[in-house]
Enzyme design. Structure first.
Site, PDB file in Angstrom:
ATOM      1  N   GLU A 103     -10.046   3.873  -1.861  1.00  0.00           N
ATOM      2  CA  GLU A 103      -9.167   4.333  -2.946  1.00  0.00           C
ATOM      3  C   GLU A 103      -9.626   3.797  -4.305  1.00  0.00           C
ATOM      4  O   GLU A 103      -9.229   4.314  -5.342  1.00  0.00           O
ATOM      5  CB  GLU A 103      -7.717   3.929  -2.684  1.00  0.00           C
ATOM      6  CG  GLU A 103      -6.970   4.882  -1.766  1.00  0.00           C
ATOM      7  CD  GLU A 103      -6.925   6.322  -2.299  1.00  0.00           C
ATOM      8  OE1 GLU A 103      -6.497   6.524  -3.438  1.00  0.00           O
ATOM      9  OE2 GLU A 103      -7.350   7.233  -1.564  1.00  0.00           O
ATOM     10  N   TYR A 124      -2.194   1.951  -6.510  1.00  0.00           N
ATOM     11  CA  TYR A 124      -2.751   1.161  -5.412  1.00  0.00           C
ATOM     12  C   TYR A 124      -4.261   0.965  -5.613  1.00  0.00           C
ATOM     13  O   TYR A 124      -4.778  -0.149  -5.531  1.00  0.00           O
ATOM     14  CB  TYR A 124      -2.450   1.882  -4.092  1.00  0.00           C
ATOM     15  CG  TYR A 124      -3.118   1.275  -2.897  1.00  0.00           C
ATOM     16  CD1 TYR A 124      -2.764   0.007  -2.439  1.00  0.00           C
ATOM     17  CD2 TYR A 124      -4.110   1.975  -2.195  1.00  0.00           C
ATOM     18  CE1 TYR A 124      -3.385  -0.544  -1.332  1.00  0.00           C
ATOM     19  CE2 TYR A 124      -4.729   1.434  -1.090  1.00  0.00           C
ATOM     20  CZ  TYR A 124      -4.368   0.177  -0.664  1.00  0.00           C
ATOM     21  OH  TYR A 124      -4.986  -0.368   0.433  1.00  0.00           O
ATOM     22  N   SER A 128       0.831  -1.206   0.000  1.00  0.00           N
ATOM     23  CA  SER A 128       0.000   0.000   0.000  1.00  0.00           C
ATOM     24  C   SER A 128       0.861   1.249   0.000  1.00  0.00           C
ATOM     25  O   SER A 128       0.372   2.351   0.091  1.00  0.00           O
ATOM     26  CB  SER A 128      -0.907   0.019   1.228  1.00  0.00           C
ATOM     27  OG  SER A 128      -0.127   0.052   2.390  1.00  0.00           O
ATOM     28  N   THR A 151     -10.895  -1.038  -0.825  1.00  0.00           N
ATOM     29  CA  THR A 151     -10.623   0.239  -0.183  1.00  0.00           C
ATOM     30  C   THR A 151     -11.363   1.378  -0.890  1.00  0.00           C
ATOM     31  O   THR A 151     -11.667   1.287  -2.088  1.00  0.00           O
ATOM     32  CB  THR A 151      -9.106   0.546  -0.224  1.00  0.00           C
ATOM     33  OG1 THR A 151      -8.897   1.949  -0.114  1.00  0.00           O
ATOM     34  CG2 THR A 151      -8.463   0.103  -1.516  1.00  0.00           C
ATOM     35  N   LYS A 210      -6.306  -2.552  -6.378  1.00  0.00           N
ATOM     36  CA  LYS A 210      -7.411  -3.042  -5.539  1.00  0.00           C
ATOM     37  C   LYS A 210      -8.676  -3.234  -6.373  1.00  0.00           C
ATOM     38  O   LYS A 210      -9.453  -4.147  -6.138  1.00  0.00           O
ATOM     39  CB  LYS A 210      -7.669  -2.051  -4.404  1.00  0.00           C
ATOM     40  CG  LYS A 210      -6.600  -2.102  -3.309  1.00  0.00           C
ATOM     41  CD  LYS A 210      -6.727  -3.395  -2.528  1.00  0.00           C
ATOM     42  CE  LYS A 210      -5.819  -3.440  -1.321  1.00  0.00           C
ATOM     43  NZ  LYS A 210      -6.025  -4.632  -0.486  1.00  0.00           N
TER      44      LYS A 210
HETATM   45  P1  GDP Z   1      -4.964   7.705   3.151  1.00  0.00           P
HETATM   46  O1  GDP Z   1      -6.385   8.122   3.088  1.00  0.00           O
HETATM   47  O2  GDP Z   1      -4.774   6.238   2.979  1.00  0.00           O
HETATM   48  O3  GDP Z   1      -4.094   8.498   2.259  1.00  0.00           O
HETATM   49  O4  GDP Z   1      -4.540   7.948   4.687  1.00  0.00           O
HETATM   50  P2  GDP Z   1      -3.532   9.000   5.361  1.00  0.00           P
HETATM   51  O5  GDP Z   1      -3.784   8.872   6.827  1.00  0.00           O
HETATM   52  O6  GDP Z   1      -2.120   8.781   4.906  1.00  0.00           O
HETATM   53  O7  GDP Z   1      -4.010  10.415   4.820  1.00  0.00           O
HETATM   54  C1  GDP Z   1      -5.275  10.930   5.108  1.00  0.00           C
HETATM   55  C2  GDP Z   1      -5.366  12.373   4.623  1.00  0.00           C
HETATM   56  O8  GDP Z   1      -4.525  13.191   5.436  1.00  0.00           O
HETATM   57  C3  GDP Z   1      -4.902  12.594   3.184  1.00  0.00           C
HETATM   58  O9  GDP Z   1      -5.866  13.377   2.522  1.00  0.00           O
HETATM   59  C4  GDP Z   1      -3.616  13.398   3.309  1.00  0.00           C
HETATM   60  O10 GDP Z   1      -3.461  14.345   2.255  1.00  0.00           O
HETATM   61  C5  GDP Z   1      -3.868  14.143   4.611  1.00  0.00           C
HETATM   62  N1  GDP Z   1      -2.622  14.566   5.279  1.00  0.00           N
HETATM   63  C6  GDP Z   1      -2.346  15.827   5.700  1.00  0.00           C
HETATM   64  N2  GDP Z   1      -1.139  15.885   6.268  1.00  0.00           N
HETATM   65  C7  GDP Z   1      -0.624  14.628   6.218  1.00  0.00           C
HETATM   66  C8  GDP Z   1       0.622  14.072   6.666  1.00  0.00           C
HETATM   67  O11 GDP Z   1       1.475  14.751   7.218  1.00  0.00           O
HETATM   68  N3  GDP Z   1       0.782  12.720   6.464  1.00  0.00           N
HETATM   69  C9  GDP Z   1      -0.190  11.938   5.860  1.00  0.00           C
HETATM   70  N4  GDP Z   1       0.027  10.620   5.717  1.00  0.00           N
HETATM   71  N5  GDP Z   1      -1.355  12.462   5.401  1.00  0.00           N
HETATM   72  C10 GDP Z   1      -1.572  13.781   5.588  1.00  0.00           C
END
Ligand code: GDP
Length: 328
Positions: A130, A152, A87, A128, A156
């Site tokens: 996604e 990804y 992922s 997912t 899926k």
């Molecule tokens: P995802 O939905 O699988 O991409 O789960 P994440 O927890 O990695 O990200 C969730 C949301 O948080 C996404 O829309 C990212 O753009 C936002 N985001 C904002 N700041 C951050 C950061 O510092 N790290 C990550 N991983 N996501 C962030």
């Protein structure tokens, strides 16, 4: 009669909660892990260390069809939960190729091996949100068109079609759960919720000064991981196999999450959060938010925790990692 379940990705957040759920229900639980995990139990198996004397692990590589066939023949499971996948979000060409190949092949190998050597086995595939990707409908449900925006998501979606194909062509009891983000104290640090909670707790303890985040206006439908593994199990107990959206139906911005997580440790996030373009991803024009009506109506599933309760559990766990009990 004891039922046998085989879980791929057993050492992950969902795999570990699912193993606990199935053990509680009296299942014999088998898991597939990579050799490197057996050799580095402390890190790679940290989520299931407490279960190791109650589950049976099989060293296998899901990108090797012979290895998959051998495991399926050895275990002959009655239920198989395919949670493992690559992922890693990366934009490099080699990663793209291997993510697509690994995710599609592992699902195909498992379905084919089960059809041949455990034809009665019920199969769950971890889909997912996604797969919806860049949506134009709010909220999304099982009838929403798929418009994946990442390799990804594409991998899926291919898995989802393989599952449907095996169901329609061969009568396999195979289901896909289209799961929205789900969090817990076992969430990996690469996800924004864990990053935020971990930083908030460290800042409150004087161990860190600030946290750099990306897009605070991004919206997610965040649920509680143990609720979502319950949904997986219910899908395989249903009279007929089908695909289901699993979500809370409520969406929050990252900013709301940050604000609540910092409030939970008595801080105002505005003093500690800095936006860093390195972590920026574009906001969806239409936010990701699932409509869990079908699984609610057909399987009686509903989320049990609010976002604040999920945050409270994550904060409390993070504090214990730093040797702090509640109230200390
Ligand atoms: P995802 O939905 O699988 O991409 O789960 P994440 O927890 O990695 O990200 C969730 C949301 O948080 C996404 O829309 C990212 O753009 C936002 N985001 C904002 N700041 C951050 C950061 O510092 N790290 C990550 N991983 N996501 C962030």
């Amino acid at each position: 009669m004891t039922k046998k379940a085989l879980i791929t990705g057993i050492a992950g957040q969902d795999g570990s909660y699912l193993a606990e759920l199935l053990l509680d229900k009296g299942y014999e639980v088998h898991g597939i892990v990579r050799r490197v995990a057996i050799e580095d139990t402390e890190h790679k198996l940290k989520n299931i260390v407490h279960l190791l004397d109650r589950i049976q692990l099989h060293v296998a590589s899901l990108d090797n069809v012979f290895s998959v066939i051998k495991t399926v023949k050895d275990v002959v499971p009655e239920e198989c939960y395919h949670l493992a996948s690559s992922s890693f979000v990366s934009y490099s060409f080699e990663d793209e190729i291997s993510i697509l190949n690994n995710n599609v092949n592992s699902t195909h190998y498992l379905l084919a091996a089960l059809k041949e050597f455990a034809p009665e086995c019920r199969f769950y595939f971890a889909g997912t949100s996604e797969m919806f990707g860049q949506v134009s409908v709010f909220p999304q449900d099982e009838a929403t068109p798929f418009t994946p925006r990442s390799i990804y998501g594409i991998s899926k979606l291919a898995g989802y079609h393989l599952v449907r194909n095996y169901r329609q062509q061969y009568g396999a009891f195979a289901c896909t759960g289209i799961l929205y983000n789900h969090e817990s104290p076992r969430r990996g640090y690469e996800f924004v919720t864990r990053k935020i909670v971990s930083s908030a707790v460290k800042i409150s303890l004087g161990l860190q000064k600030t946290v750099l985040l990306g897009n605070l206006d991004a919206c997610r439908d965040w649920g509680y991981a143990p609720d979502y593994v319950e949904a997986m199990w219910r899908m395989l107990q249903a009279p007929e196999p089908d695909d289901y959206v699993v979500a809370t139906g409520v969406t929050h911005t990252v900013r709301e999450f940050v604000s609540r997580a910092f409030a939970a440790v008595g801080l105002d996030y505005r003093c500690y959060v800095q936006v860093d373009p390195r972590f920026f991803r574009p906001t969806e024009a239409v936010p990701l938010c699932g409509a869990p009506k079908k699984i609610h109506d057909r399987l009686g599933w509903a989320p049990t925790k609010t976002l604040d309760e999920i945050i409270a559990g994550m904060v409390s766990h993070e504090r214990t990692l730093h040797g702090r009990q509640e109230g200390s």
